[in-house]
Design an enzyme around this catalytic site. Structure first.
Site, short mmCIF file in Angstrom:
data_model
loop_
_atom_site.label_atom_id
_atom_site.label_comp_id
_atom_site.label_asym_id
_atom_site.label_seq_id
_atom_site.Cartn_x
_atom_site.Cartn_y
_atom_site.Cartn_z
N ARG A 95 -1.53 1.79 -6.91
CA ARG A 95 -1.20 0.87 -5.82
C ARG A 95 -1.85 1.37 -4.54
NH1 ARG A 95 2.27 3.07 -2.13
NH2 ARG A 95 3.87 4.57 -2.76
N ASN A 97 -1.77 2.64 -0.62
CA ASN A 97 -0.87 3.50 0.15
C ASN A 97 -1.21 3.36 1.62
OD1 ASN A 97 1.40 5.33 0.02
ND2 ASN A 97 0.01 6.94 0.72
N ASP A 192 2.07 12.76 6.33
CA ASP A 192 2.18 11.37 5.90
C ASP A 192 1.32 10.54 6.85
OD1 ASP A 192 3.26 8.76 4.95
OD2 ASP A 192 4.69 10.02 3.91
#
Length: 282
Positions: A95, A97, A192
């Protein structure tokens, strides 16, 4: 001072983006297939047909959305979407991100295995109608952002606790090999989402550490802003303020009781040198 900006808890909140024309923050609840938004006068929610993770603004009415099968234009009012290009649509195990528009109007997007299988992710750029794979062998690509003078791109691989910088040419394509910007192993931090400010500094969410770190262009830490959620995911500037999404994915029941605000979206207040993200050129 950090406050709750939006109390709708996200299983995996991600992809925070300020839309300057609408004066709204948009973000995703990836695992629940939702696009969420909030402005001064309204909230927004759209149910999506698959997992989406990141966006860019195109104009007052449309966003670019990154999903597990491709990049799409999305009309915010009609909720219609149209495919621009497939991205690993033939691989149901992966998928999208982290992603971000670049200063040239292109779009960078990372992919990852849905079970975070090591080395299954990649990094792409979509520009001028062409999708180019820039890097393979990544696990959880994150921290995609760009120096305000257009000289560099940044990206990370979260499990490796590394952030790289990559020199860019006059059209925004990488040249040479990326070099290490941050090695966060000793600090025990996991990168992140990240954004850059007009002064060239980076603001980076640190998954698992409950904070957003502030770094200068040489990689020195200028400070950290603590959050009431242990898993912040993606910061965004908007109207001079700093926002950050978070997640409760993987948290044990007791941890969720201890951190009742996990998964909510936060306002960290006024931040000097904040800037709007560039538009994607359709």
């Amino acid at each position: 001072m950090t406050t709750v900006f939006d109390s709708r808890p996200c299983h995996l909140g991600e992809g925070a983006l300020w839309h300057p024309s609408r004066q709204m923050l948009f973000w995703f609840d990836i695992l629940n297939n939702r696009l969420l938004g909030r402005g001064a006068l309204a909230t927004y929610q759209a149910e999506l047909p698959e997992r989406h993770s990141a966006a860019a603004w195109i104009d007052a009415d449309r966003l670019l959305l990154a999903s597990e099968t491709g990049l799409w234009w999305f009309d915010l009012d009609s909720r219609r979407r149209g495919l621009l290009v497939e991205v690993e649509a033939d691989d149901p195990a992966t998928r999208s991100n982290d992603g971000r528009a670049d200063p040239w109007g292109g779009y960078w997007i990372g992919t990852m295995d849905k079970q975070a299988r090591p080395g299954a992710g990649a990094l792409y750029r979509f520009f001028g109608g062409k999708l180019v794979r820039l890097r393979t062998g990544l696990s959880i690509p994150n921290s995609i952002c760009f120096a305000p003078d257009r000289s560099l791109a940044y990206f990370a691989d979260t499990p490796r606790q590394r952030v790289w910088r990559w020199a860019l040419d006059e059209s925004g394509w990488p040249r040479g090999e990326p070099t290490t910007f941050l090695n966060l192993t000793a600090a025990g931090l996991y990168p992140d989402g990240a954004i850059t400010a007009t002064d060239g500094t980076l603001w980076m969410a640190h998954w698992g550490a409950g904070c957003v770190g502030h770094y200068d262009a040489a990689g020195a830490c200028l400070g950290r802003r603590e959050l009431p959620s242990p898993q912040p995911t993606c910061p965004a500037f908007g109207a001079g303020r700093l926002y950050v999404t978070s997640a409760w994915e993987g948290m044990a029941p007791q941890a969720r009781i201890t951190h009742p605000l996990a998964g909510q979206t936060f306002d960290l207040g006024q931040i000097a040198h904040g800037r709007d993200e560039p538009a994607f050129r359709l």
